[in-house]
Design an enzyme around this catalytic site. Sequence first.
Site, PDB file in Angstrom:
ATOM      1  N   HIS A  65      -6.598 -51.720 -31.877  1.00  0.00           N
ATOM      2  CA  HIS A  65      -5.694 -50.910 -32.739  1.00  0.00           C
ATOM      3  C   HIS A  65      -5.740 -51.041 -34.097  1.00  0.00           C
ATOM      4  CE1 HIS A  65      -2.632 -53.759 -32.842  1.00  0.00           C
ATOM      5  NE2 HIS A  65      -2.743 -54.497 -31.909  1.00  0.00           N
ATOM      6  N   ASP A  67      -3.064 -50.009 -36.005  1.00  0.00           N
ATOM      7  CA  ASP A  67      -1.860 -50.280 -36.690  1.00  0.00           C
ATOM      8  C   ASP A  67      -1.233 -51.446 -36.874  1.00  0.00           C
ATOM      9  OD1 ASP A  67      -1.556 -50.186 -34.032  1.00  0.00           O
ATOM     10  OD2 ASP A  67       0.673 -49.649 -34.107  1.00  0.00           O
ATOM     11  N   ASP A  91      -3.221 -59.636 -35.830  1.00  0.00           N
ATOM     12  CA  ASP A  91      -2.963 -58.482 -34.761  1.00  0.00           C
ATOM     13  C   ASP A  91      -3.119 -57.132 -35.771  1.00  0.00           C
ATOM     14  OD1 ASP A  91      -2.343 -57.082 -32.656  1.00  0.00           O
ATOM     15  OD2 ASP A  91      -0.071 -57.890 -32.660  1.00  0.00           O
ATOM     16  N   GLU A 121      -0.036 -48.518 -31.565  1.00  0.00           N
ATOM     17  CA  GLU A 121       0.169 -49.312 -30.365  1.00  0.00           C
ATOM     18  C   GLU A 121       1.283 -50.163 -30.422  1.00  0.00           C
ATOM     19  OE1 GLU A 121      -0.707 -53.319 -28.198  1.00  0.00           O
ATOM     20  OE2 GLU A 121      -0.285 -52.916 -30.198  1.00  0.00           O
ATOM     21  N   GLU A 122       1.858 -50.477 -31.643  1.00  0.00           N
ATOM     22  CA  GLU A 122       2.678 -51.626 -31.708  1.00  0.00           C
ATOM     23  C   GLU A 122       4.011 -51.164 -31.325  1.00  0.00           C
ATOM     24  OE1 GLU A 122       2.388 -54.478 -31.761  1.00  0.00           O
ATOM     25  OE2 GLU A 122       0.643 -55.003 -33.046  1.00  0.00           O
ATOM     26  N   GLU A 150      -7.568 -58.031 -29.105  1.00  0.00           N
ATOM     27  CA  GLU A 150      -6.264 -58.557 -29.082  1.00  0.00           C
ATOM     28  C   GLU A 150      -6.459 -60.077 -29.347  1.00  0.00           C
ATOM     29  OE1 GLU A 150      -3.459 -57.231 -29.419  1.00  0.00           O
ATOM     30  OE2 GLU A 150      -3.643 -54.982 -28.745  1.00  0.00           O
ATOM     31  N   HIS A 324       2.960 -60.864 -35.559  1.00  0.00           N
ATOM     32  CA  HIS A 324       4.278 -60.498 -35.789  1.00  0.00           C
ATOM     33  C   HIS A 324       5.145 -61.408 -36.859  1.00  0.00           C
ATOM     34  CE1 HIS A 324       4.081 -57.676 -31.898  1.00  0.00           C
ATOM     35  NE2 HIS A 324       2.846 -57.697 -32.652  1.00  0.00           N
TER      36      HIS A 324
HETATM   37  N1  LIG Z   1       4.458 -50.244 -26.022  1.00  0.00           N
HETATM   38  C1  LIG Z   1       4.530 -51.804 -26.044  1.00  0.00           C
HETATM   39  C2  LIG Z   1       3.530 -52.281 -27.348  1.00  0.00           C
HETATM   40  C3  LIG Z   1       3.669 -53.594 -27.311  1.00  0.00           C
HETATM   41  C4  LIG Z   1       2.433 -54.347 -27.949  1.00  0.00           C
HETATM   42  C5  LIG Z   1       2.568 -55.721 -28.213  1.00  0.00           C
HETATM   43  N2  LIG Z   1       1.179 -56.431 -27.961  1.00  0.00           N
HETATM   44  C6  LIG Z   1       1.016 -57.550 -28.803  1.00  0.00           C
HETATM   45  O1  LIG Z   1       1.593 -58.028 -29.594  1.00  0.00           O
HETATM   46  C7  LIG Z   1      -0.285 -58.235 -28.387  1.00  0.00           C
HETATM   47  C8  LIG Z   1      -0.650 -59.451 -28.998  1.00  0.00           C
HETATM   48  C9  LIG Z   1      -0.150 -60.851 -28.090  1.00  0.00           C
HETATM   49  O2  LIG Z   1       0.606 -60.685 -27.360  1.00  0.00           O
HETATM   50  O3  LIG Z   1      -1.126 -61.673 -28.147  1.00  0.00           O
HETATM   51  C10 LIG Z   1       3.774 -56.618 -27.664  1.00  0.00           C
HETATM   52  O4  LIG Z   1       3.534 -57.051 -26.742  1.00  0.00           O
HETATM   53  O5  LIG Z   1       4.596 -56.333 -28.241  1.00  0.00           O
HETATM   54  C11 LIG Z   1       5.716 -52.064 -26.610  1.00  0.00           C
HETATM   55  O6  LIG Z   1       6.493 -51.464 -27.264  1.00  0.00           O
HETATM   56  O7  LIG Z   1       6.366 -53.234 -26.265  1.00  0.00           O
END
Ligand SMILES: N[C@@H](CCC[C@H](NC(=O)CCC(=O)O)C(=O)O)C(=O)O
Length: 348
Positions: A65, A67, A91, A121-122, A150, A324
Site C-alpha cells: 500500500h 498510503d 509502513d 489501506e490504513e 508489510e 504508526h
Molecule cells: N481496515 C483496517 C486497516 C488496518 C491496517 C493496519 N495494518 C498495519 O498496521 C500492518 C502493520 C503491522 O501490523 O505490522 C492495522 O492493523 O491497523 C483497519 O482500519 O483496522
Amino acid sequence: MSVGVVALAQELMEISSVSGDEQHLADRIEATLHSAPHLEVIRHGNTVAARTSRGLDTRVIVAGHIDTVPHGGVGPVRIADGRLHGRGSVDMKSAVASHLILALLLDSPRVDVTWMFYDQEEVEAERNGLGHFHTAHPEWFVADAAVLGEPSLGGVEGGCNGTMRVEIRSHGVAAHSARPWRGDNAIHHLAAPLQLLAGFEPETRVVDGLAYRESLNAVKVHGGIAGNVIPDSATLTVNYRFAPDRSVNDAEAVLRELFGGVELVVVDQSPGARPGLDIPIVGELVTASGREVGPKYGWTDVARFSALGIPAVNFGPGDGGLAHSDDESVEISEIEHTHQVLHNWLTE
Ligand SMILES: N[C@@H](CCC[C@H](NC(=O)CCC(=O)O)C(=O)O)C(=O)O
C-alpha cells in the site's frame, strides 16, 4: 531507474500520501512503471498495477500500500544512526521502493509477477484501494501466491489478526452541570465498559503453529457539548484484534458477551487470515529470508488474498511495532536485506 532502494524510499517518503491523498505518489509510480516495456500497466483510481506475461507456470503477486497514517509527531525524513527515519519508513515505503525497483529491473523473472501499488489501506475496510481494484478488475487477481511488503523484521510473518471496531453508545439526560441531579450523565455510563477494558486479559491463540496475540482497547471517546452541560450522549470506540481462528461473527459474540446489555454497534470489521505457509513457493521465500517465521499482529491484505484462495504472507523490512509511532524508523541494512531476498526469490 538506477537509483538505490534507500534513496528511492526517501524520495517516496517526501511525497506525502496520507490515506485519501495518494494521487501524486500514484502518478509517480504509474509514470515509472510505464517506462518499462516488459510490463502491462493498469490504473484504477490511485491504485496502480503492472504485470509480466511470459507464459510461465507460476505467477506471484507482490503488493504494497502507498498510503500512510497521518504524520503526527514524527520528525522529517532523514538518515541517522544507520536508520531511515520518518513517516512511511516502516509502513511501508521502503518496501514500495524495493517493489518499484524490482518491477523495472526484472524483465525475465523466474515466475510471472504482478505488482500492485494500492491506496487507502490504513483506513476502514470499505475504502481499501485493493478491494476497489478487485471489484473492477478481478482478472488481475489470479496467482499462486501473494507477498505483501508489510513490515515483518526481514523474515516472513504468516497470516494476520482480524480487526473489529465497535461503538458503545450511552444515553442520558441533559441538564445544568450545577444541578446534575436533574439529569443523567451519559459519559458516566461509560465507566463500567472502560473498567472492563482496563482489566481485560486478552488471549494468545496458536493457529497452525504461530501464536497470535489478541488485544482489546478503547481507541476513541466522544461526548459532551459544553463545559457546563451534563452530556446526554457519549460514545466509546473499541478496537478488537482477534486471532485468525475466530470469524468476525465469533469476534462480535466475544464483545457482546463481555459488555453485556450495552448498545454496541459494529462500525468496521475485517477477518484475519491463517498463516498460509504450506506451499512450496512461499517456503522458498522463508528459506531465502534466512529468518524465523512469525505471526502478524496487525491486519493486512493477506486476509483479502487468502479469502480469494491465494495463499499470502507478509515480507518487508522493519518492525511493525514502530509503524504508526512517532519513532517510525528502519535500519538501512534491513531495507537492503529484504530487497536482496526478494530479488533472489524472484530470479534464482
Ligand atoms: N481496515 C483496517 C486497516 C488496518 C491496517 C493496519 N495494518 C498495519 O498496521 C500492518 C502493520 C503491522 O501490523 O505490522 C492495522 O492493523 O491497523 C483497519 O482500519 O483496522
